[in-house]
Design a protein around this motif. Structure first.
Motif, PDB file in Angstrom:
ATOM      1  N   SER A 413       0.831  -1.206   0.000  1.00 47.41           N
ATOM      2  CA  SER A 413       0.000   0.000   0.000  1.00 47.41           C
ATOM      3  C   SER A 413       0.864   1.254   0.000  1.00 47.41           C
ATOM      4  CB  SER A 413      -0.930  -0.018   1.207  1.00 47.41           C
ATOM      5  OG  SER A 413      -0.191  -0.085   2.421  1.00 47.41           O
ATOM      6  N   ALA A 414       2.022   1.211   0.674  1.00 48.66           N
ATOM      7  CA  ALA A 414       2.922   2.365   0.681  1.00 48.66           C
ATOM      8  C   ALA A 414       3.481   2.617  -0.712  1.00 48.66           C
ATOM      9  CB  ALA A 414       4.051   2.140   1.677  1.00 48.66           C
ATOM     10  N   LEU A 415       3.917   1.548  -1.378  1.00 51.81           N
ATOM     11  CA  LEU A 415       4.402   1.698  -2.752  1.00 51.81           C
ATOM     12  C   LEU A 415       3.299   2.219  -3.677  1.00 51.81           C
ATOM     13  CD1 LEU A 415       6.608  -1.501  -3.251  1.00 51.81           C
ATOM     14  CD2 LEU A 415       7.372   0.876  -3.420  1.00 51.81           C
ATOM     15  N   ALA A 416       2.100   1.714  -3.478  1.00 52.78           N
ATOM     16  CA  ALA A 416       0.977   2.154  -4.311  1.00 52.78           C
ATOM     17  C   ALA A 416       0.706   3.637  -4.107  1.00 52.78           C
ATOM     18  CB  ALA A 416      -0.266   1.329  -3.983  1.00 52.78           C
ATOM     19  N   GLN A 417       0.697   4.098  -2.837  1.00 50.84           N
ATOM     20  CA  GLN A 417       0.447   5.511  -2.569  1.00 50.84           C
ATOM     21  C   GLN A 417       1.535   6.376  -3.195  1.00 50.84           C
ATOM     22  OE1 GLN A 417      -0.206   6.531   1.534  1.00 50.84           O
ATOM     23  NE2 GLN A 417       0.334   8.687   1.218  1.00 50.84           N
ATOM     24  N   ALA A 418       2.802   5.973  -3.029  1.00 48.47           N
ATOM     25  CA  ALA A 418       3.900   6.754  -3.595  1.00 48.47           C
ATOM     26  C   ALA A 418       3.809   6.822  -5.119  1.00 48.47           C
ATOM     27  CB  ALA A 418       5.236   6.149  -3.164  1.00 48.47           C
ATOM     28  N   THR A 419       3.429   5.705  -5.743  1.00 51.37           N
ATOM     29  CA  THR A 419       3.309   5.682  -7.206  1.00 51.37           C
ATOM     30  C   THR A 419       2.193   6.599  -7.678  1.00 51.37           C
ATOM     31  OG1 THR A 419       4.107   3.398  -7.290  1.00 51.37           O
ATOM     32  CG2 THR A 419       2.888   4.193  -9.197  1.00 51.37           C
ATOM     33  N   LEU A 420       1.043   6.552  -7.017  1.00 47.35           N
ATOM     34  CA  LEU A 420      -0.077   7.404  -7.413  1.00 47.35           C
ATOM     35  C   LEU A 420       0.251   8.878  -7.198  1.00 47.35           C
ATOM     36  CD1 LEU A 420      -3.129   5.361  -6.052  1.00 47.35           C
ATOM     37  CD2 LEU A 420      -2.242   5.464  -8.383  1.00 47.35           C
ATOM     38  N   GLU A 421       0.962   9.198  -6.126  1.00 48.17           N
ATOM     39  CA  GLU A 421       1.360  10.584  -5.905  1.00 48.17           C
ATOM     40  C   GLU A 421       2.311  11.066  -6.995  1.00 48.17           C
ATOM     41  OE1 GLU A 421       1.017  10.858  -1.017  1.00 48.17           O
ATOM     42  OE2 GLU A 421       2.947  10.392  -1.969  1.00 48.17           O
ATOM     43  N   ALA A 422       3.234  10.187  -7.422  1.00 49.67           N
ATOM     44  CA  ALA A 422       4.158  10.570  -8.492  1.00 49.67           C
ATOM     45  C   ALA A 422       3.415  10.822  -9.800  1.00 49.67           C
ATOM     46  CB  ALA A 422       5.206   9.476  -8.686  1.00 49.67           C
ATOM     47  N   LEU A 423       2.452   9.988 -10.110  1.00 46.16           N
ATOM     48  CA  LEU A 423       1.669  10.184 -11.331  1.00 46.16           C
ATOM     49  C   LEU A 423       0.817  11.450 -11.242  1.00 46.16           C
ATOM     50  CD1 LEU A 423       0.562   6.485 -11.952  1.00 46.16           C
ATOM     51  CD2 LEU A 423       2.210   7.810 -13.287  1.00 46.16           C
ATOM     52  N   ALA A 424       0.286  11.751 -10.047  1.00 46.88           N
ATOM     53  CA  ALA A 424      -0.472  12.988  -9.870  1.00 46.88           C
ATOM     54  C   ALA A 424       0.435  14.200 -10.028  1.00 46.88           C
ATOM     55  CB  ALA A 424      -1.158  12.993  -8.504  1.00 46.88           C
ATOM     56  N   ASN A 425       1.683  14.102  -9.541  1.00 45.62           N
ATOM     57  CA  ASN A 425       2.643  15.196  -9.713  1.00 45.62           C
ATOM     58  C   ASN A 425       2.954  15.440 -11.184  1.00 45.62           C
ATOM     59  OD1 ASN A 425       2.796  15.513  -6.939  1.00 45.62           O
ATOM     60  ND2 ASN A 425       4.585  14.175  -6.732  1.00 45.62           N
ATOM     61  N   ALA A 426       2.901  14.365 -12.000  1.00 44.03           N
ATOM     62  CA  ALA A 426       3.137  14.496 -13.438  1.00 44.03           C
ATOM     63  C   ALA A 426       1.892  14.981 -14.175  1.00 44.03           C
ATOM     64  CB  ALA A 426       3.605  13.158 -14.014  1.00 44.03           C
ATOM     65  N   ASP A 427       0.822  15.247 -13.433  1.00 44.55           N
ATOM     66  CA  ASP A 427      -0.440  15.735 -13.995  1.00 44.55           C
ATOM     67  C   ASP A 427      -1.122  14.699 -14.885  1.00 44.55           C
ATOM     68  OD1 ASP A 427      -2.374  17.679 -13.987  1.00 44.55           O
ATOM     69  OD2 ASP A 427      -1.666  18.605 -15.837  1.00 44.55           O
ATOM     70  N   SER A 428      -0.787  13.421 -14.684  1.00 45.05           N
ATOM     71  CA  SER A 428      -1.442  12.362 -15.444  1.00 45.05           C
ATOM     72  C   SER A 428      -2.845  12.128 -14.882  1.00 45.05           C
ATOM     73  CB  SER A 428      -0.635  11.064 -15.366  1.00 45.05           C
ATOM     74  OG  SER A 428       0.646  11.236 -15.911  1.00 45.05           O
ATOM     75  N   ARG A 429      -3.697  11.521 -15.699  1.00 48.88           N
ATOM     76  CA  ARG A 429      -5.013  11.092 -15.247  1.00 48.88           C
ATOM     77  C   ARG A 429      -4.921   9.601 -14.944  1.00 48.88           C
ATOM     78  NH1 ARG A 429      -4.407  15.692 -15.439  1.00 48.88           N
ATOM     79  NH2 ARG A 429      -5.840  17.307 -16.179  1.00 48.88           N
ATOM     80  N   VAL A 430      -5.358   9.207 -13.734  1.00 49.76           N
ATOM     81  CA  VAL A 430      -5.117   7.839 -13.258  1.00 49.76           C
ATOM     82  C   VAL A 430      -6.421   7.231 -12.756  1.00 49.76           C
ATOM     83  CG1 VAL A 430      -3.745   6.377 -11.734  1.00 49.76           C
ATOM     84  CG2 VAL A 430      -2.814   8.568 -12.535  1.00 49.76           C
ATOM     85  N   LEU A 431      -6.648   5.982 -13.164  1.00 48.98           N
ATOM     86  CA  LEU A 431      -7.716   5.147 -12.612  1.00 48.98           C
ATOM     87  C   LEU A 431      -7.056   3.937 -11.977  1.00 48.98           C
ATOM     88  CD1 LEU A 431     -10.607   5.033 -15.226  1.00 48.98           C
ATOM     89  CD2 LEU A 431     -10.867   5.436 -12.799  1.00 48.98           C
ATOM     90  N   ALA A 432      -7.276   3.744 -10.681  1.00 49.68           N
ATOM     91  CA  ALA A 432      -6.635   2.631  -9.982  1.00 49.68           C
ATOM     92  C   ALA A 432      -7.663   1.902  -9.128  1.00 49.68           C
ATOM     93  CB  ALA A 432      -5.487   3.138  -9.109  1.00 49.68           C
ATOM     94  N   THR A 433      -7.634   0.563  -9.202  1.00 46.54           N
ATOM     95  CA  THR A 433      -8.494  -0.241  -8.333  1.00 46.54           C
ATOM     96  C   THR A 433      -7.669  -0.744  -7.159  1.00 46.54           C
ATOM     97  OG1 THR A 433      -8.038  -2.326  -9.484  1.00 46.54           O
ATOM     98  CG2 THR A 433      -9.837  -0.964 -10.326  1.00 46.54           C
ATOM     99  N   THR A 434      -8.308  -0.898  -6.003  1.00 40.89           N
ATOM    100  CA  THR A 434      -7.563  -1.318  -4.814  1.00 40.89           C
ATOM    101  C   THR A 434      -8.503  -1.859  -3.757  1.00 40.89           C
ATOM    102  OG1 THR A 434      -5.897  -0.609  -3.200  1.00 40.89           O
ATOM    103  CG2 THR A 434      -7.705   0.909  -3.651  1.00 40.89           C
ATOM    104  N   HIS A 435      -7.908  -2.602  -2.807  1.00 45.29           N
ATOM    105  CA  HIS A 435      -8.595  -3.003  -1.585  1.00 45.29           C
ATOM    106  C   HIS A 435      -7.890  -2.414  -0.360  1.00 45.29           C
ATOM    107  CE1 HIS A 435     -11.330  -5.851  -3.506  1.00 45.29           C
ATOM    108  NE2 HIS A 435     -10.311  -6.253  -4.243  1.00 45.29           N
ATOM    109  N   TYR A 436      -6.852  -1.598  -0.586  1.00 49.03           N
ATOM    110  CA  TYR A 436      -6.063  -1.053   0.514  1.00 49.03           C
ATOM    111  C   TYR A 436      -6.793   0.128   1.162  1.00 49.03           C
ATOM    112  CZ  TYR A 436      -2.031  -3.759  -1.085  1.00 49.03           C
ATOM    113  OH  TYR A 436      -1.183  -4.771  -1.445  1.00 49.03           O
ATOM    114  N   SER A 437      -6.958   0.079   2.491  1.00 48.38           N
ATOM    115  CA  SER A 437      -7.607   1.170   3.212  1.00 48.38           C
ATOM    116  C   SER A 437      -6.788   2.450   3.136  1.00 48.38           C
ATOM    117  CB  SER A 437      -7.824   0.779   4.673  1.00 48.38           C
ATOM    118  OG  SER A 437      -8.690  -0.329   4.782  1.00 48.38           O
ATOM    119  N   LEU A 438      -5.450   2.316   3.076  1.00 54.30           N
ATOM    120  CA  LEU A 438      -4.587   3.490   3.014  1.00 54.30           C
ATOM    121  C   LEU A 438      -4.895   4.329   1.770  1.00 54.30           C
ATOM    122  CD1 LEU A 438      -2.181   5.065   4.182  1.00 54.30           C
ATOM    123  CD2 LEU A 438      -0.670   3.625   2.794  1.00 54.30           C
ATOM    124  N   LEU A 439      -5.120   3.675   0.642  1.00 54.78           N
ATOM    125  CA  LEU A 439      -5.423   4.405  -0.589  1.00 54.78           C
ATOM    126  C   LEU A 439      -6.830   5.001  -0.544  1.00 54.78           C
ATOM    127  CD1 LEU A 439      -3.875   2.087  -3.327  1.00 54.78           C
ATOM    128  CD2 LEU A 439      -2.828   3.962  -2.065  1.00 54.78           C
TER     129      LEU A 439
END
Length: 780
Positions: A413-439
């Motif tokens: 979940s930590a890696l997933a959060q860091a990856t999504l934050e990096a993609l958001a910083n790049a101004d990309s549009r992201v759709l991600a499915t998850t079961h992690y409460s952290l996300l």
């Protein structure tokens, strides 16, 4: 799936200096807009006039290439070329005649050449079966006629030989055949010496020899020569047609490209028609907004449409919810919609959808483990994520299925959060499915993130496949396990083993989703009820407006009719007066007075609402309501008198009695209090003048209708006029005095009121208003 190990990138992800975006996504924006316009034009033509005549177009590129090199095309290749040219011309005519309806498609038609000359030449050379016609050339026609003549002569000679007894005894059978393109007879081997001719073949046993009779050798030679001449002529014809095709091969191929573009446009239109797809708006602001989106591989009747969007207030949409609840289907539907637009296809979504420019689509879906590359499931996902993070930018769409799975949940979940934050910083549009409460919690701390969930029916323990923006979803793994047939004791044990901190959160998310779904249903029902009530209100307003218009028209008609009656009455009275002035006798005078009285009564009844009496001035005391007492005689605007029955109430209305009628009027209509010695209450008198403003006596009398002494039919006519006068003055009630008598008039009046469109309801009058001898009607 796009991915590569960190040590040695594979083909799915080339090195950074290689092209990683597909040609489809590199389509220029102008070209995408043009493709969508072509699809819209094709869809409109399909709906109104059907498909263009594309039948008959073949694959002729190899044949044209062979012709360019000087090769001779076969009859089959040339007939296919002719069929293609004919179909091209028909499509050109179909689109060309609809330029105003399809201007974009008409541009392709402009690039199609005129090949009518070659088309006609090929059609004149070949039959529909691909055979060369005799009329293809004069040489061919003459030579083929010669061949038919020689064949006939040879067959006649063979027939004579077969009927010759001396020949028959040497034959093994009575027939002739062809060997080595020569006509022969089957001769027994032992009779060879007595049978002159040339041996061309023998049977498998050697018992029969196939011999060309000597007398047919010359004829067979001439036949063979004629056939060779035919072959030479056919080859010449094919060569000439092939050369003609080679000269315009480039133009034909360009035309075929135009036909292909038209064919593709109609294919896209047909798909849009079949999937009930719409054309989205395409801008360059990074917004993806899809209403009622369906997956294109699902039948419309089976698909559950959903609203989904990115780019308006958030860049990353975290989709959670139960397993097998439709998360991946919803995510891939968005990705396919983006690809559809870049290909000029309409998307299976509702009107008002929008898909802004996307130049790269990156996906990490499924299992990419590869034993040959020493890749586990998790390492394969990491390789993909590494490449995606390096390449994604502000015009990229990234879809990530179950990001961070396959390792320790905390680290994943930590890696997933860091990856999504990096993609958001790049101004990309992201759709991600998850079961992690952290996300799921990211939307509360980072405005670039938004939650969405696939709803779950707690009653049936089944997913609804409906997507809800703004709410995280519970995984409901134990419910799914039970639904998939896992033993109940195992499921119960799993529930017992759940961490106590996580279980309440999961239950809370489930209850929240269920509550929101219920509230949404209530909101939809309330919205529908509001729409229905507004529609009903509008209908009532229209009905009221129509009634007002009808009433206005009715009053206008009545006014015109009364004015006409006034003129007639004036004329009749003037005639009577003239007769009297001429010196009529006493009986004549009595009769004249009777006529005048009759006319005056008739006009009074008909003109009550049109010709009020002039205001009568009289002595009176200005109103001082503090000293006014019940029973005082008062004068109203217009000169009418009445008896005061009540002083002003909080609405400013006073009670009055005139005759047997009790009414309420605004206090300002009472102008003075009179002495008892003042003039009694007067009935209106007739004035033959233009109508004046309405007087209080008319306003009061229009609330009362006295039918006593009239026959039933006369009473019902008068009742209708009285109702119209009351409605014209906006009275809500009408007092109808019909007397008691036998009750026949009362029953007739009430029966009429029952069906009258302007009467809301009616009831017997109070004792002080006439009791059983009167009826009070409430008017609409």
């Amino acid at each position: 799936m796009m991915g590569a190990p960190a040590e040695e990138p594979r083909d799915e992800f080339p090195k950074p200096d290689d092209q990683t975006r597909s040609t489809l996504l590199e389509t220029p924006d102008e070209a995408v807009a043009g493709l969508l316009e072509e699809t819209a034009e094709a869809l409109a033509l399909l709906a109104e006039q059907g498909s263009p005549p594309l039948g008959g177009i073949g694959e002729i590129s190899d044949a044209l290439g062979h012709a360019r090199k000087g090769g001779i095309l076969t009859p089959r290749e040339l007939t296919e070329l002719g069929s293609t040219l004919t179909a091209t011309r028909r499509v050109q005519e179909f689109i060309g005649s609809r330029t105003e309806q399809a201007p974009r498609l008409a541009r392709h038609v402009e690039a199609i050449g005129d090949f009518r000359s070659l088309e006609v030449e090929i059609d004149a050379t070949f039959t529909p079966d691909g055979e060369i016609r005799d009329e293809a050339s004069s040489v061919l026609a003459r030579t083929r006629a010669q061949v038919r003549s020689l064949e006939s002569s040879i067959q006649n000679n063979l027939g004579d030989l077969l009927r010759n007894p001396r020949v028959q005894e040497r034959l093994s059978d009575r027939y002739f055949t062809i060997r080595n393109d020569r006509y022969v007879l089957p001769v027994r081997a032992e009779s060879r010496q007595g049978f002159g001719g040339i041996v061309h073949d023998a049977s498998s046993t050697g018992a029969t020899l196939f011999i060309e009779p000597q007398q047919l050798v010359e004829l067979n030679n001439r036949l063979k020569q004629a056939e060779m001449e035919i072959e030479r002529e056919i080859r010449r014809i094919l060569r000439e047609l092939s050369e003609d095709a080679a000269l315009i091969a480039d133009d034909i191929e360009r035309s075929i490209l135009s036909i292909t573009a038209i064919d593709l446009a109609f294919a896209r239109g047909t798909l849009a028609q079949q999937t009930d797809a719409t054309c989205p708006e395409v801008l360059d602001e990074g917004v993806i907004h899809l209403t009622q989106l369906r997956h294109p591989l699902l039948e419309s009747a089976d698909a559950v449409p959903n609203d989904i969007g990115l780019g308006r207030g958030h860049r990353v949409l975290v989709l959670s919810g139960p397993n097998a609840g439709g998360k991946t289907v919803a995510m891939t539907a968005v990705a396919l919609a983006v690809l559809f637009v870049r290909a000029g296809l309409f998307v299976p979504a509702g009107p008002g959808s929008r898909i802004d420019r996307v130049t790269a689509l990156y996906a990490d879906i499924g299992d990419a483990q590869d034993i040959r590359e020493s890749l586990s499931t998790f390492s394969a996902h990491l390789a993909n994520l590494a490449a995606i993070v390096d390449r994604a930018d502000g015009h990229s769409l990234v879809i990530l299925d179950e990001i961070g799975v396959g390792t320790d949940p905390l680290e994943g979940s930590a890696l997933a959060q860091a990856t999504l934050e990096a993609l958001a910083n790049a101004d990309s549009r992201v759709l991600a499915t998850t079961h992690y409460s952290l996300l799921k919690e990211m939307a509360d701390v980072d405005p670039r993130f938004e939650n969405a969930s696939m709803l779950f029916d707690e009653q049936t323990l089944e997913p609804t496949y409906r997507l809800k923006i703004g709410t995280p979803g519970a995984s409901s793994a134990t419910n799914l396990a039970a639904r998939m047939g896992l033993r109940p004791d195992v499921v119960e044990r799993a529930i017992d083993l759940l961490d106590r901190d996580d279980r309440p959160l999961d239950r809370m998310l489930t209850e929240l989703a269920s509550s929101r779904d219920g509230l949404e249903q209530e909101r939809r029902r309330a919205h529908q009820a509001r729409l229905e009530s507004e529609a009903e209100r509008d209908a009532h307003q229209r009905m009221l407006q129509e009634l007002k218009q009808k009433r206005t028209q009715l009053f206008e008609n009545m006014r015109s009719e009364l004015q006409e009656r006034f003129r007639d009455a004036h004329g009749q009275i003037a005639a009577v007066i003239r007769d009297l002035q001429r010196g009529g006798t006493a009986p004549d005078a009595a009769h004249a007075r009777e006529q005048i009285l009759t006319l005056e009564e008739h006009v009074r009844e008909q003109a009550a609402s049109e010709s009020p009496p002039p205001e009568t001035e009289g002595a009176g005391t200005p109103i001082n309501w503090e000293t006014a007492r019940v029973g005082d005689r008062v004068r109203l605007l217009g000169g009418a008198r009445a008896r005061l029955t009540s002083t002003p109430d909080r609405r400013g209305r006073v009670g009055l009695q005139t005759g047997s009628a009790r009414i309420e009027v605004p206090a300002e209509r009472v102008v003075s209090i009179e002495d008892d010695s003042s003039a009694p209450i007067q009935s209106p008198t007739i004035h033959h003048a233009q109508p004046s403003p309405e007087s209080d006596s008319e306003w009061l009398s229009s609330q009362r209708c006295d039918l006593r002494g009239l026959r039933v039919d006369e009473a019902l006519d008068e009742l209708g006029h009285a109702i119209d006068r009351a409605i014209a003055r906006n009275h809500s009630q009408l007092l109808i005095v019909h007397g008691i008598g036998t009750g026949a008039l009362r029953e007739a009046v009430r029966t009429n009121l029952t069906t009258h469109p302007l009467v809301l309801r009616f009831a017997g009058a109070e004792a002080n208003e006439g009791g059983p001898g009167a009826t009070v009607a409430n008017l609409r």
